[in-house]
Scaffold this active site. Structure first.
Site, PDB file in Angstrom:
ATOM      1  N   ASN A   9       0.874  -1.178   0.000  1.00  0.00           N
ATOM      2  CA  ASN A   9       0.000   0.000   0.000  1.00  0.00           C
ATOM      3  C   ASN A   9       0.906   1.220   0.000  1.00  0.00           C
ATOM      4  O   ASN A   9       1.475   1.574   1.026  1.00  0.00           O
ATOM      5  CB  ASN A   9      -0.896  -0.032   1.250  1.00  0.00           C
ATOM      6  CG  ASN A   9      -1.695   1.246   1.407  1.00  0.00           C
ATOM      7  OD1 ASN A   9      -1.784   2.049   0.469  1.00  0.00           O
ATOM      8  ND2 ASN A   9      -2.277   1.440   2.577  1.00  0.00           N
ATOM      9  N   TRP A  10       1.026   1.844  -1.169  1.00  0.00           N
ATOM     10  CA  TRP A  10       1.948   2.987  -1.295  1.00  0.00           C
ATOM     11  C   TRP A  10       1.354   4.298  -0.811  1.00  0.00           C
ATOM     12  O   TRP A  10       2.015   5.332  -0.857  1.00  0.00           O
ATOM     13  CB  TRP A  10       2.425   3.118  -2.747  1.00  0.00           C
ATOM     14  CG  TRP A  10       3.398   2.049  -3.145  1.00  0.00           C
ATOM     15  CD1 TRP A  10       4.031   1.170  -2.312  1.00  0.00           C
ATOM     16  CD2 TRP A  10       3.853   1.748  -4.470  1.00  0.00           C
ATOM     17  NE1 TRP A  10       4.851   0.352  -3.038  1.00  0.00           N
ATOM     18  CE2 TRP A  10       4.768   0.673  -4.352  1.00  0.00           C
ATOM     19  CE3 TRP A  10       3.588   2.278  -5.735  1.00  0.00           C
ATOM     20  CZ2 TRP A  10       5.410   0.125  -5.466  1.00  0.00           C
ATOM     21  CZ3 TRP A  10       4.217   1.734  -6.834  1.00  0.00           C
ATOM     22  CH2 TRP A  10       5.123   0.666  -6.703  1.00  0.00           C
ATOM     23  N   LYS A  11       0.090   4.284  -0.417  1.00  0.00           N
ATOM     24  CA  LYS A  11      -0.551   5.512   0.084  1.00  0.00           C
ATOM     25  C   LYS A  11      -0.301   6.657  -0.900  1.00  0.00           C
ATOM     26  O   LYS A  11      -0.314   6.436  -2.099  1.00  0.00           O
ATOM     27  CB  LYS A  11      -0.049   5.807   1.498  1.00  0.00           C
ATOM     28  CG  LYS A  11      -0.172   4.561   2.391  1.00  0.00           C
ATOM     29  CD  LYS A  11       0.039   4.792   3.842  1.00  0.00           C
ATOM     30  CE  LYS A  11      -0.145   3.476   4.588  1.00  0.00           C
ATOM     31  NZ  LYS A  11      -0.135   3.619   6.020  1.00  0.00           N
ATOM     32  N   HIS A  95      -9.630   1.227   4.266  1.00  0.00           N
ATOM     33  CA  HIS A  95      -8.378   1.388   5.021  1.00  0.00           C
ATOM     34  C   HIS A  95      -8.616   2.376   6.172  1.00  0.00           C
ATOM     35  O   HIS A  95      -9.389   3.317   6.034  1.00  0.00           O
ATOM     36  CB  HIS A  95      -7.277   1.903   4.095  1.00  0.00           C
ATOM     37  CG  HIS A  95      -5.944   1.928   4.759  1.00  0.00           C
ATOM     38  ND1 HIS A  95      -5.550   2.953   5.577  1.00  0.00           N
ATOM     39  CD2 HIS A  95      -4.917   1.033   4.755  1.00  0.00           C
ATOM     40  CE1 HIS A  95      -4.336   2.687   6.054  1.00  0.00           C
ATOM     41  NE2 HIS A  95      -3.924   1.534   5.564  1.00  0.00           N
ATOM     42  N   GLU A  97      -7.025   4.794   7.246  1.00  0.00           N
ATOM     43  CA  GLU A  97      -6.823   6.217   6.915  1.00  0.00           C
ATOM     44  C   GLU A  97      -8.019   6.766   6.147  1.00  0.00           C
ATOM     45  O   GLU A  97      -8.355   7.947   6.269  1.00  0.00           O
ATOM     46  CB  GLU A  97      -5.516   6.382   6.123  1.00  0.00           C
ATOM     47  CG  GLU A  97      -4.310   6.234   7.041  1.00  0.00           C
ATOM     48  CD  GLU A  97      -3.050   5.714   6.358  1.00  0.00           C
ATOM     49  OE1 GLU A  97      -2.986   5.704   5.123  1.00  0.00           O
ATOM     50  OE2 GLU A  97      -2.136   5.280   7.094  1.00  0.00           O
ATOM     51  N   GLU A 167      -5.738  -4.785  10.385  1.00  0.00           N
ATOM     52  CA  GLU A 167      -4.756  -3.732  10.594  1.00  0.00           C
ATOM     53  C   GLU A 167      -5.096  -2.966  11.868  1.00  0.00           C
ATOM     54  O   GLU A 167      -5.877  -2.001  11.835  1.00  0.00           O
ATOM     55  CB  GLU A 167      -4.756  -2.766   9.402  1.00  0.00           C
ATOM     56  CG  GLU A 167      -4.350  -3.415   8.102  1.00  0.00           C
ATOM     57  CD  GLU A 167      -3.686  -2.416   7.164  1.00  0.00           C
ATOM     58  OE1 GLU A 167      -2.582  -2.704   6.701  1.00  0.00           O
ATOM     59  OE2 GLU A 167      -4.256  -1.337   6.929  1.00  0.00           O
ATOM     60  N   GLY A 173       2.013   2.546  10.721  1.00  0.00           N
ATOM     61  CA  GLY A 173       2.962   3.645  10.584  1.00  0.00           C
ATOM     62  C   GLY A 173       3.594   4.071  11.895  1.00  0.00           C
ATOM     63  O   GLY A 173       4.214   5.132  11.978  1.00  0.00           O
ATOM     64  N   SER A 213       3.026  -1.895  10.394  1.00  0.00           N
ATOM     65  CA  SER A 213       4.468  -1.937  10.657  1.00  0.00           C
ATOM     66  C   SER A 213       5.104  -3.294  10.339  1.00  0.00           C
ATOM     67  O   SER A 213       5.985  -3.749  11.065  1.00  0.00           O
ATOM     68  CB  SER A 213       4.761  -1.511  12.101  1.00  0.00           C
ATOM     69  OG  SER A 213       4.368  -0.157  12.306  1.00  0.00           O
ATOM     70  N   GLY A 234       2.736  -1.021   4.309  1.00  0.00           N
ATOM     71  CA  GLY A 234       2.785   0.393   3.944  1.00  0.00           C
ATOM     72  C   GLY A 234       4.225   0.854   3.771  1.00  0.00           C
ATOM     73  O   GLY A 234       4.870   0.594   2.760  1.00  0.00           O
ATOM     74  N   GLY A 235       4.747   1.513   4.786  1.00  0.00           N
ATOM     75  CA  GLY A 235       6.073   2.153   4.718  1.00  0.00           C
ATOM     76  C   GLY A 235       7.178   1.283   4.143  1.00  0.00           C
ATOM     77  O   GLY A 235       7.939   1.725   3.274  1.00  0.00           O
TER      78      GLY A 235
HETATM   79  P1  PGA Z   1       2.558   0.495   7.667  1.00  0.00           P
HETATM   80  O1  PGA Z   1       1.139   0.693   6.970  1.00  0.00           O
HETATM   81  O2  PGA Z   1       3.135  -0.806   7.138  1.00  0.00           O
HETATM   82  O3  PGA Z   1       3.363   1.688   7.267  1.00  0.00           O
HETATM   83  O4  PGA Z   1       2.313   0.429   9.146  1.00  0.00           O
HETATM   84  C1  PGA Z   1       0.281  -0.404   6.752  1.00  0.00           C
HETATM   85  C2  PGA Z   1      -0.983   0.076   6.084  1.00  0.00           C
HETATM   86  O5  PGA Z   1      -1.414   1.205   6.370  1.00  0.00           O
HETATM   87  O6  PGA Z   1      -1.576  -0.639   5.264  1.00  0.00           O
END
Ligand code: PGA
Length: 253
Positions: A9-11, A95, A97, A167, A173, A213, A234-235
């Site tokens: 997930n590159w956001k 998600h 966010e 999640e 994050g 994470s 994500g990150g």
């Molecule tokens: P993260 O994000 O790996 O940076 O914690 C995961 C996500 O939001 O899908």
């Protein structure tokens, strides 16, 4: 029986050029991996270039969001038919966010899930509790409600493509990962709830990913857990070698 799925997930990161450059570096590192289904979810503007670049490769491209209707007067939105028209195969739904900053609710998740299934998109529905909910022992209640509303009114016979991503919001994050025990317990709760709603066969075949994470050094222990069928990253998915290492570590057992 459940093919592991590992999704990036590159956001709101990476231009089209940066997205295809990622694939150029990443693909040679994972192309011999036949164990997992690999999905990259870039921003909307990178989807066409990435779909083109992934053609002929064992990489799927997913969107991070979509509207549930095929078209209409909804400024700024993208529809499922627009995604499938360019070759997008997967879509993230709900998600945290999106829930936190864009007012998505369990009800819109339900509409989007129905729509994704109807348009042959593989839905990755995100659920997870906030820290204060975990601290008040509400994790099971929160997960059960999120899954129940997401699946409301959906014929179990259509649910085979469903993917859930657990999640925990406190792990996204933050560098704070759920332990394999915490994640495993949440995954069992989710699978039991799917079983209650859609039957044990669907529950047994639904892939439940862990997200929050995930890094190269914790991917193996998390993905070894019985009920964890992959990861939503994500990150650590923004760097090709880091994400490739996660794929390797998550699939070695
Ligand atoms: P993260 O994000 O790996 O940076 O914690 C995961 C996500 O939001 O899908």
């Amino acid at each position: 029986m459940r093919k592991p799925l590992i999704a990036a997930n590159w956001k709101m990161y990476k231009t089209p050029t940066e997205s295809t450059a990622f694939l150029t570096s990443f693909y040679p590192l994972v192309k011999n991996n036949t164990v997992a289904e690999l999905v990259l979810c870039p921003t909307m503007t990178s989807l066409p270039a990435l779909v083109d670049a992934a053609r002929g490769k064992t990489i799927f491209i997913g969107a991070q969001n979509m509207h549930w209707l095929p078209e209409g007067a909804y400024t700024g939105e993208t529809s499922p038919t627009m995604l499938t028209a360019i070759g997008v195969s997967h879509v993230l739904i709900g998600h945290s966010e999106r829930r936190q900053y864009f007012n998505e609710t369990d009800t819109t998740v339900n509409l989007k899930l129905k729509s994704a299934l109807a348009h042959d998109l593989i839905p990755i529905v995100c659920v997870g509790e906030h820290l204060n909910e975990r601290e008040r022992n509400l994790t099971a209640d929160v997960l059960n409600l999120q899954v129940a509303v997401a699946l409301e009114g959906i014929d179990p016979a259509t649910l085979a493509p469903l993917v859930i991503a657990y999640e925990p919001v406190w792990a996204i994050g933050t560098g704070r990962t759920a332990t394999p025990e915490i994640a495993g317990e949440a995954h069992r709760i989710i699978r039991a709830q799917i079983s209650k709603i859609a039957g044990s066969e669907i529950a047994a075949s639904t892939r439940i990913l862990y997200g929050g994470s995930v890094k190269p050094d914790n991917a193996a222990t998390l993905c070894q857990v019985e009920d964890i069928d992959g990861a939503l990253v994500g990150g650590a998915s923004l760097d090709p070698s880091s994400f490739a290492q996660i794929v390797t570590n998550a699939t070695i057992h």
